[in-house]
Design a protein around this motif. Sequence first.
Motif, PDB file in Angstrom:
ATOM      1  N   TYR A 170       0.706  -1.297  -0.053  1.00  0.00           N
ATOM      2  CA  TYR A 170       0.081  -0.113   0.019  1.00  0.00           C
ATOM      3  C   TYR A 170       0.804   1.295  -0.114  1.00  0.00           C
ATOM      4  O   TYR A 170       1.339   1.597   0.815  1.00  0.00           O
ATOM      5  N   GLN A 176       1.127   4.735  -0.190  1.00  0.00           N
ATOM      6  CA  GLN A 176       0.755   6.181  -0.317  1.00  0.00           C
ATOM      7  C   GLN A 176       1.739   7.163   0.497  1.00  0.00           C
ATOM      8  O   GLN A 176       1.876   8.185  -0.395  1.00  0.00           O
ATOM      9  N   THR A 177       2.127   7.177   1.592  1.00  0.00           N
ATOM     10  CA  THR A 177       3.107   7.890   1.837  1.00  0.00           C
ATOM     11  C   THR A 177       4.240   8.188   1.168  1.00  0.00           C
ATOM     12  O   THR A 177       4.908   7.350   0.556  1.00  0.00           O
ATOM     13  N   SER A 189       0.840  12.900   6.749  1.00  0.00           N
ATOM     14  CA  SER A 189      -0.390  13.189   7.179  1.00  0.00           C
ATOM     15  C   SER A 189      -1.370  13.878   6.096  1.00  0.00           C
ATOM     16  O   SER A 189      -2.587  13.539   6.010  1.00  0.00           O
ATOM     17  N   ASP A 229      -1.628  10.306  12.347  1.00  0.00           N
ATOM     18  CA  ASP A 229      -0.890  10.694  13.497  1.00  0.00           C
ATOM     19  C   ASP A 229      -1.806  11.108  14.734  1.00  0.00           C
ATOM     20  O   ASP A 229      -2.652  11.853  14.622  1.00  0.00           O
ATOM     21  N   ARG A 246       9.897  20.595   8.156  1.00  0.00           N
ATOM     22  CA  ARG A 246       8.849  19.700   7.767  1.00  0.00           C
ATOM     23  C   ARG A 246       7.483  20.740   7.417  1.00  0.00           C
ATOM     24  O   ARG A 246       7.042  21.573   8.371  1.00  0.00           O
ATOM     25  N   GLN A 278       2.074  21.234  18.202  1.00  0.00           N
ATOM     26  CA  GLN A 278       3.291  20.957  17.910  1.00  0.00           C
ATOM     27  C   GLN A 278       4.161  21.996  18.935  1.00  0.00           C
ATOM     28  O   GLN A 278       5.015  21.336  19.805  1.00  0.00           O
ATOM     29  N   GLY A 282       6.324   9.951  11.101  1.00  0.00           N
ATOM     30  CA  GLY A 282       7.033   8.771  10.666  1.00  0.00           C
ATOM     31  C   GLY A 282       8.674   8.698  10.540  1.00  0.00           C
ATOM     32  O   GLY A 282       9.123   7.856  11.036  1.00  0.00           O
TER      33      GLY A 282
HETATM   34  C1  LIG Z   1       6.260   1.712  10.636  1.00  0.00           C
HETATM   35  C2  LIG Z   1       5.489   2.467   9.782  1.00  0.00           C
HETATM   36  C3  LIG Z   1       4.961   1.719   8.682  1.00  0.00           C
HETATM   37  C4  LIG Z   1       4.131   2.417   7.926  1.00  0.00           C
HETATM   38  N1  LIG Z   1       3.580   1.863   6.677  1.00  0.00           N
HETATM   39  C5  LIG Z   1       3.158   2.613   5.625  1.00  0.00           C
HETATM   40  C6  LIG Z   1       2.456   1.809   4.676  1.00  0.00           C
HETATM   41  O1  LIG Z   1       2.412   0.599   4.777  1.00  0.00           O
HETATM   42  N2  LIG Z   1       2.038   2.540   3.738  1.00  0.00           N
HETATM   43  C7  LIG Z   1       2.052   3.883   3.672  1.00  0.00           C
HETATM   44  O2  LIG Z   1       1.394   4.700   2.784  1.00  0.00           O
HETATM   45  N3  LIG Z   1       2.497   4.613   4.610  1.00  0.00           N
HETATM   46  C8  LIG Z   1       3.111   3.977   5.786  1.00  0.00           C
HETATM   47  N4  LIG Z   1       3.641   4.636   6.882  1.00  0.00           N
HETATM   48  C9  LIG Z   1       3.696   6.297   6.922  1.00  0.00           C
HETATM   49  C10 LIG Z   1       2.720   6.815   7.740  1.00  0.00           C
HETATM   50  O3  LIG Z   1       1.509   6.604   7.549  1.00  0.00           O
HETATM   51  C11 LIG Z   1       2.854   8.145   7.992  1.00  0.00           C
HETATM   52  O4  LIG Z   1       4.214   8.351   8.701  1.00  0.00           O
HETATM   53  C12 LIG Z   1       1.894   8.937   8.811  1.00  0.00           C
HETATM   54  O5  LIG Z   1       0.605   9.046   8.266  1.00  0.00           O
HETATM   55  C13 LIG Z   1       2.300  10.249   9.540  1.00  0.00           C
HETATM   56  O6  LIG Z   1       2.611  10.986   8.593  1.00  0.00           O
HETATM   57  P1  LIG Z   1       3.847  11.905   8.657  1.00  0.00           P
HETATM   58  O7  LIG Z   1       5.209  11.193   8.529  1.00  0.00           O
HETATM   59  O8  LIG Z   1       3.809  12.683   7.458  1.00  0.00           O
HETATM   60  O9  LIG Z   1       3.967  12.644   9.905  1.00  0.00           O
HETATM   61  P2  LIG Z   1       3.861  14.413   9.850  1.00  0.00           P
HETATM   62  O10 LIG Z   1       2.645  14.874   9.465  1.00  0.00           O
HETATM   63  O11 LIG Z   1       5.220  15.212   9.029  1.00  0.00           O
HETATM   64  O12 LIG Z   1       3.949  14.710  11.403  1.00  0.00           O
HETATM   65  C14 LIG Z   1       5.146  15.363  11.927  1.00  0.00           C
HETATM   66  C15 LIG Z   1       4.378  16.318  13.066  1.00  0.00           C
HETATM   67  O13 LIG Z   1       3.728  17.193  12.564  1.00  0.00           O
HETATM   68  C16 LIG Z   1       2.410  17.185  13.408  1.00  0.00           C
HETATM   69  N5  LIG Z   1       1.364  17.612  12.328  1.00  0.00           N
HETATM   70  C17 LIG Z   1       1.104  17.276  11.029  1.00  0.00           C
HETATM   71  N6  LIG Z   1       0.165  17.842  10.588  1.00  0.00           N
HETATM   72  C18 LIG Z   1      -0.619  18.590  11.504  1.00  0.00           C
HETATM   73  C19 LIG Z   1      -1.719  19.270  11.690  1.00  0.00           C
HETATM   74  N7  LIG Z   1      -2.406  19.562  10.778  1.00  0.00           N
HETATM   75  N8  LIG Z   1      -1.712  20.148  13.013  1.00  0.00           N
HETATM   76  C20 LIG Z   1      -1.296  19.607  13.914  1.00  0.00           C
HETATM   77  N9  LIG Z   1       0.050  18.934  13.814  1.00  0.00           N
HETATM   78  C21 LIG Z   1       0.094  18.458  12.673  1.00  0.00           C
HETATM   79  C22 LIG Z   1       2.284  15.970  13.707  1.00  0.00           C
HETATM   80  O14 LIG Z   1       1.447  15.758  14.910  1.00  0.00           O
HETATM   81  C23 LIG Z   1       3.520  15.423  14.111  1.00  0.00           C
HETATM   82  O15 LIG Z   1       3.995  15.727  15.546  1.00  0.00           O
HETATM   83  C24 LIG Z   1       4.380   3.944   7.764  1.00  0.00           C
HETATM   84  C25 LIG Z   1       4.965   4.532   8.789  1.00  0.00           C
HETATM   85  C26 LIG Z   1       5.685   3.769   9.567  1.00  0.00           C
HETATM   86  C27 LIG Z   1       6.310   4.546  10.935  1.00  0.00           C
END
Ligand SMILES: Cc1cc2nc3c(=O)[nH]c(=O)nc-3n(C[C@H](O)[C@H](O)[C@H](O)COP(=O)(O)OP(=O)(O)OC[C@H]3O[C@@H](n4cnc5c(N)ncnc54)[C@H](O)[C@@H]3O)c2cc1C
Lengths: 664, 664
Positions: free
Chosen positions: A135, A137-138, A144, A426, B310, B330, B401
């Motif tokens: 899958y 997506q990310t 997020s 998240d 970010r 945050q 992530g």
């Molecule tokens: C072990 C693991 C397995 C995974 N497996 C998959 C997979 O199979 N397929 C896939 O597609 N993805 C996968 N992922 C990705 C995962 O879905 C993303 O890491 C997750 O959606 C979080 O997004 P990000 O990393 O962009 O965090 P970010 O959004 O960058 O978060 C960083 C910080 O910003 C804050 N933040 C972000 N937006 C806002 C807002 N609007 N308001 C307030 N605070 C905010 C968050 O709270 C956090 O503290 C995986 C991740 C991990 C760690």
Amino acid sequence: MEGVDHLAHERNKAGFDVEHMKIVWAGSRHAFDLSDRISRLVASDPVFRKDDRTMLGRKELFKNTLRKAAHAWKRINDLRLTEEEGYKLRFFVDQPAFTDLHWGMFVPAIKGSGTDEQQQKWLPLAYKMQIIGCYAQTELGHGSNVQGLETTATFDPATNEFVIHSPTLTSSKWWPGGLGKISTHAVVYARLITNGQEHGVHGFIVQLRSLDDHSPLPGVTVGDIGMKFGSGAYNSMDNGVLRFDNVRIPRNQMLMRFSQVTREGKFVHSSVPRQLVYGTMVYVRKTIVSDASTALSRAVCIATRYSAVRRQFGSQNGGIETQVIDYKTQQARLFPLLASAYAFRFVGEWLNWLYTDVTQRLQANDYSTLAEAHACTAGLKSLTTSVTADGIEECRKLCGGHGYLNSSGLPELFAVYVPACTYEGDNYVLLLQVARHLMKTVSQLGSGNKPSGTTAYLGQVKQLLQYRSDVQKAEDWLEPNAVLKAFEARAAWLSVACAENLSKFTNPEEGFQALSADLAEVAVAHCQLIVVSKFLEKLQQDIPGKGVKQQLQVLCGVYALFLLHKHLGDFLSAGCITPKQGSLANEQLRSLYSQVRPNAIALVDAFNYTDHYLGSVLGRYDGNVYPKLYEEAWKDPLNESIVPDGFHEYVQPILKQQLRNARL
Amino acid sequence: MEGVDHLAHERNKAGFDVEHMKIVWAGSRHAFDLSDRISRLVASDPVFRKDDRTMLGRKELFKNTLRKAAHAWKRINDLRLTEEEGYKLRFFVDQPAFTDLHWGMFVPAIKGSGTDEQQQKWLPLAYKMQIIGCYAQTELGHGSNVQGLETTATFDPATNEFVIHSPTLTSSKWWPGGLGKISTHAVVYARLITNGQEHGVHGFIVQLRSLDDHSPLPGVTVGDIGMKFGSGAYNSMDNGVLRFDNVRIPRNQMLMRFSQVTREGKFVHSSVPRQLVYGTMVYVRKTIVSDASTALSRAVCIATRYSAVRRQFGSQNGGIETQVIDYKTQQARLFPLLASAYAFRFVGEWLNWLYTDVTQRLQANDYSTLAEAHACTAGLKSLTTSVTADGIEECRKLCGGHGYLNSSGLPELFAVYVPACTYEGDNYVLLLQVARHLMKTVSQLGSGNKPSGTTAYLGQVKQLLQYRSDVQKAEDWLEPNAVLKAFEARAAWLSVACAENLSKFTNPEEGFQALSADLAEVAVAHCQLIVVSKFLEKLQQDIPGKGVKQQLQVLCGVYALFLLHKHLGDFLSAGCITPKQGSLANEQLRSLYSQVRPNAIALVDAFNYTDHYLGSVLGRYDGNVYPKLYEEAWKDPLNESIVPDGFHEYVQPILKQQLRNARL
Ligand SMILES: Cc1cc2nc3c(=O)[nH]c(=O)nc-3n(C[C@H](O)[C@H](O)[C@H](O)COP(=O)(O)OP(=O)(O)OC[C@H]3O[C@@H](n4cnc5c(N)ncnc54)[C@H](O)[C@@H]3O)c2cc1C
Ligand SMILES: Cc1cc2nc3c(=O)[nH]c(=O)nc-3n(C[C@H](O)[C@H](O)[C@H](O)COP(=O)(O)OP(=O)(O)OC[C@H]3O[C@@H](n4cnc5c(N)ncnc54)[C@H](O)[C@@H]3O)c2cc1C
């Protein structure tokens, strides 16, 4: 001493029927039998041993995972296991693997978003594992914010194909499990472009690797994103990176259940209501909630058993020392987590019901409960995973120094669990979604829109703001209504206080941003209320077995009063209880801890975990901790030789040196 | 893009002089120069690279550690570094090694408990590393309860020797760092027995391994206790297991500064006051407190820089998205940790003063402040390490992530840090010691015993119980006295409330046990007050540099008001503030966050960490995160081949199979 049960005296103390509690924990006799049978099957199979896992290097660990996945598949087929049994088997193998994503995300994505035709084509291949999918997506730059994904899928009417492309470095797919080394296919989310127009993010089935020699197809760059938290843990998974250089796929590989691109490149919505996707989200999140109770209960089981084995201080005249589980600080840290494990179990059970309910309504085109169901599952996912992640680490600390050893099982459990706070939403992003829903509900109270489901209490907001607890002595806090009303009053007050603050902003969105830290707290309070109320509802049911219901009542009290004590400021600010009542609650909490104490071992036995699944020397069923810790130690690779590699080269010269220059 | 500073716009926003802040953080111009010089020295040396560390297997990692330790020793000697510089160099190498225990525990134990004669004999050998030693106290069965150790040292007058013996499995020494594979000697703690009489636990210098071929001496069984939390992290250390089978050592290897065994086997106390050992404890714990601020600041630095890089959500019309550091949730999670890092820095500085003060008093036979100093360092060790451990993990979550990747540096930082909550006194055991001291202080208030030092406020207990805050608007909370008095009133109220509850028990010890969970909370409140008050005292000083003091005032406000919000229930129960004042504090806190925001990057730049020391792609000084993340990924061993090891054996057969039996 082999074969002796060092915890027998603890088990004899229990004031309830453990066998009945096992059924309650499992959810049903059927569920119990299934778990019991499959977990033993896995435990007895040498291929599935995992005690050496944290000592393996990345490549060995990955190979070991492939071996287990293949063996699991073979067992499933040889034993003709049902889908449910197969799922359980993979679950008890307890090692993240590409198969998790294949079955848990790839297949459901096609089921959920593919047309009937697409399902007929792809699902049989996936079911037989003739293709393996993930899958995707990310991306490196977006997790997020799914709408911000940068990968493009541009329709080329000339060839009736989509061109999948990664226009920037940050558009590289990043994180998908199973992608790095194994998947042959992926559901790729990309920005759809037809005729130069953007139409948002959609899913596409893309083949990544040759089915002949497994090499990446032309235009595809794919690899593993590297080591993650812990030894063992999620490093058995090939979370991957993926880039496309104008890769072409046939038009019919866009998942077209909800919207389609025609042969001419016209973008059209289908008649299938989009809301159906929420059903899947509710499904995934309910699974995460029940996984939270599993992970937390595992850690609690280890810490509880070890706390009964471990003795420290308190020996009079050379007598036996105090079991650390008898220290009140130990109880005050451990028992709320035990209670939370049970609480999350029951709220997970209730989510099963909610899922069924939502699904039935969706089929009847009734979308009225959807927003509330969606908010409540988002919130419960956030609450339960956060508490579980912290709780596992607290359990590790409760084991003192020995908890820091991998042989305790706790470091790996923590490392493998924590990403649950981040993936599938998240936890803070989710809380803010809940808060939005609550603020909307509050703002519509005047307009006669009656709040329903888990927000129904907001319908009584006036009464709740007036509510004053009538608790007079500690035991009054055992009254379910005393607890429930206090939690409702607190949540209502926080919501209203925030709504009032919001109303001072001319731009509501600015207000929401400015107050979002407070709003997240409102959401937490609302979710805690849900858990408390579902636990209380569970206790309304008929629960057979000697003393079983009484034990659950005690745990429910621990869960609620622990939270009341922790968030006392909210309750006092709301005015629903007085400081005196707060301190009575704390008094009652202490007395509940004493009631949990003699039952603690039996309460964790009720989880029915095999020693294999627990994977912890400290949590062994028989409590035979010390000889086994000692045995485990010698298995470390460093103990293969008396004099370690590097000693002669690096240390001996120091020991033998004649220092001339040192000033020390 | 190499060489571009992606965070320049953030650095330009700062409203204060970073260079001056660097000096404040370091403690002095000298301390800054020292750290700056040595950290660059380490960073520029290829032997000290650590980016590959988490990918090494246990044996390779250990060998790599030996190599670094040898190289560090060589550099220290070649460059004729001072003791202080040598310490810093090992510190910036940033990889736990046997040398930490040699210098940090073995040498100090001999210095602290050896007679002059013993010091003259052993210290020169240790200083030149002609012997390498460790500190062997903890056993499989006993850690916190040192008096429960089971290893025996029985004096044999016939030969003038002690016989060191491990009578049980649980008496095996377990955990000592450097013991497993490297140490040639150990200070072993054992129960002294002469003439059939026990005389408590004492230290003995015991040779463990041959200085010729490093093989264990006869009667000595020694090895490594196995893998611990994380990859990399503490696995570079050979925490060991050790058993003695009647090993004989000369009488003069008992550390005899405080008590002696004569040639005839008589046990006698020396004239040296035992209290001197407390000096060492204060010393060790003050180091732990300043290490806490270092570890926390490192995590905060990573999370802050990445939060500014970010971006997620909030783009209007395809514009640039919002930096996640601009989200208030945050900020509400991150900035209190930033403030805590500074707060712990200053309380650590104050502990330096306290240590000097205690030492001088000890030399003058003045033991009056000892109990208080001891309690306060115990409490601060507990508070700062707990907050730091949790804070590192919160910083990891703040990175979404990508924080889960080892290349973020945060998983390893967490795994290597968390045992600080357990070693040198389990944090809960320590809190209860603090609580005991507080209860004693309160109980003696009537008797005219004036409380001193950090408990001085309890002298005003009557006034404090009556104290009612006069805060009327949010900004009133900026008044140092408003904050200080509220924290004093809260701590005093909690102490008195607990003391009253204790007085209801006829057996005070039973009472203490029954109420220990509450008592631990009292201790925390007391320690938080210390940190707040030392921060406020720091602000009384002259602090040069444009805007530097103002920034620190903001951070002090964040620290205090964050805690007030978190523990609001205490303050309200104490009656020292009203709910309205509590919500004004929260309002002020929000406004302080906005003041921190533009200065956030500069505030973490002030830590002056090199990219080498930070060890994090997300925390890079230049903010060039994405290309570097991408680069790092490809270094994983799994990416050495396109088709992974095990694929042909385990996965291909599945892809190619013709399923006959599957029911799925
Ligand atoms: C072990 C693991 C397995 C995974 N497996 C998959 C997979 O199979 N397929 C896939 O597609 N993805 C996968 N992922 C990705 C995962 O879905 C993303 O890491 C997750 O959606 C979080 O997004 P990000 O990393 O962009 O965090 P970010 O959004 O960058 O978060 C960083 C910080 O910003 C804050 N933040 C972000 N937006 C806002 C807002 N609007 N308001 C307030 N605070 C905010 C968050 O709270 C956090 O503290 C995986 C991740 C991990 C760690
Ligand atoms: C990485 C690491 C390095 C170490 N290095 C060394 C070394 O170099 N040399 C050495 O000698 N040792 C070393 N140790 C051992 C360390 O000092 C002990 O682990 C520590 O003292 C804690 O003791 P314990 O493990 O017995 O915990 P326990 O005392 O068994 O703690 C278990 C639980 O019981 C609780 N508990 C215990 N007593 C009480 C009480 N009276 N009241 C309430 N609760 C209580 C604790 O709070 C904890 O939750 C090391 C440990 C680690 C993890």
